[in-house]
Enzyme design. Structure first.
Site, PDB file in Angstrom:
ATOM      1  CG  ASN A 173       4.402  -1.695   5.296  1.00  0.00           C
ATOM      2  OD1 ASN A 173       5.520  -2.004   5.709  1.00  0.00           O
ATOM      3  ND2 ASN A 173       3.443  -2.578   5.209  1.00  0.00           N
ATOM      4  CB  CYS A 201      -3.654   1.727   7.092  1.00  0.00           C
ATOM      5  SG  CYS A 201      -3.364   3.218   8.067  1.00  0.00           S
ATOM      6  NE  ARG A 202      -4.524   1.584   1.849  1.00  0.00           N
ATOM      7  CZ  ARG A 202      -4.336   2.321   0.772  1.00  0.00           C
ATOM      8  NH1 ARG A 202      -5.194   2.230  -0.218  1.00  0.00           N
ATOM      9  NH2 ARG A 202      -3.297   3.128   0.675  1.00  0.00           N
ATOM     10  CB  SER A 203       0.245  -3.468   2.862  1.00  0.00           C
ATOM     11  OG  SER A 203       1.120  -2.602   3.526  1.00  0.00           O
ATOM     12  CB  CYS A 242      -0.979  -0.028   1.178  1.00  0.00           C
ATOM     13  SG  CYS A 242      -0.203   0.004   2.803  1.00  0.00           S
ATOM     14  CG  ASP A 250      -5.300   5.744   2.470  1.00  0.00           C
ATOM     15  OD1 ASP A 250      -5.319   5.289   3.634  1.00  0.00           O
ATOM     16  OD2 ASP A 250      -4.417   6.490   2.035  1.00  0.00           O
TER      17      ASP A 250
HETATM   18  P1  4NP Z   1      -1.760   2.836   4.103  1.00  0.00           P
HETATM   19  O1  4NP Z   1      -2.377   4.205   4.669  1.00  0.00           O
HETATM   20  O2  4NP Z   1      -1.213   3.145   2.731  1.00  0.00           O
HETATM   21  O3  4NP Z   1      -2.946   1.928   4.041  1.00  0.00           O
HETATM   22  O4  4NP Z   1      -0.703   2.394   5.077  1.00  0.00           O
HETATM   23  C1  4NP Z   1      -1.648   5.393   4.725  1.00  0.00           C
HETATM   24  C2  4NP Z   1      -0.773   5.593   5.757  1.00  0.00           C
HETATM   25  C3  4NP Z   1      -0.062   6.786   5.823  1.00  0.00           C
HETATM   26  C4  4NP Z   1      -0.243   7.752   4.865  1.00  0.00           C
HETATM   27  C5  4NP Z   1      -1.123   7.535   3.820  1.00  0.00           C
HETATM   28  C6  4NP Z   1      -1.825   6.337   3.754  1.00  0.00           C
HETATM   29  N1  4NP Z   1       0.457   8.970   4.957  1.00  0.00           N
HETATM   30  O5  4NP Z   1       0.228   9.847   4.110  1.00  0.00           O
HETATM   31  O6  4NP Z   1       1.302   9.137   5.849  1.00  0.00           O
END
Ligand code: 4NP
Length: 157
Positions: A14, A16-18, A11, A126
């Site tokens: 790294n 939240c989703r992955s 994702c 997201d």
């Molecule tokens: P992820 O979510 O891609 O599912 O881990 C996010 C985590 C952090 C950020 C964006 C999305 N960020 O902009 O810091």
């Protein structure tokens, strides 16, 4: 016997989703008795070395899994040689992976929900900027994706 299939979920951050996809897939593989190598990474580097988002840790815990020991890392060129499947959680990350993937690399790229009948082309949204309820949706999506992907891998080529 062939080597266990190796799957990397990717994702943006790294956190939240992955990591949730990694945990869901690992549990599905264990339940199926299938040996796999599984990991996750982000295309971005903002959260390298950090544990998952507290809301991701909480939703995993609510579903019986502890992901607090995972740490963020950024996807690396070596990943395209080390993994059979590099699975993006959304289109932006899939595009980034297509750009990074060396010509002729081992890794097949896909979008997680492409493996779920009737959900081809859909992203796992997201949840980072929303409320905790978004993480339940994420959990449901990554669980569906993990089950469908595992079925595909277990069936073989
Ligand atoms: P992820 O979510 O891609 O599912 O881990 C996010 C985590 C952090 C950020 C964006 C999305 N960020 O902009 O810091």
């Amino acid at each position: 016997m062939s080597a266990p299939a190796a799957i990397l979920f990717v994702c943006l951050g790294n956190i939240c989703r992955s990591p949730l996809a990694e945990a869901a897939f690992r549990r599905e593989a264990e339940r199926a008795g299938l040996a796999v190598t599984v990991d996750s990474a982000g295309t971005g580097d903002w959260h390298v070395g950090e544990p998952p988002d507290p809301r991701a840790i909480a939703v995993a815990r609510a579903h019986g899994l502890d992901i607090s020991g995972l740490r963020g890392r950024q996807v690396a060129l070596e990943d395209f040689a080390a993994f059979d499947h590099v699975v993006a959680l959304d289109h932006a990350n899939l595009s980034r992976l297509r750009t990074l993937r060396p010509e002729g690399a081992r890794a097949a790229l896909s979008l997680l929900l492409d493996h779920v009948p009737g959900r081809a082309g859909q992203p796992v949204a997201d949840p980072y900027y929303g409320g905790p309820e978004g993480f339940e949706t994420t959990w449901a999506d990554v669980t569906s994706g993990a089950r469908a992907l595992l079925r595909r891998i277990a069936e073989g080529p």
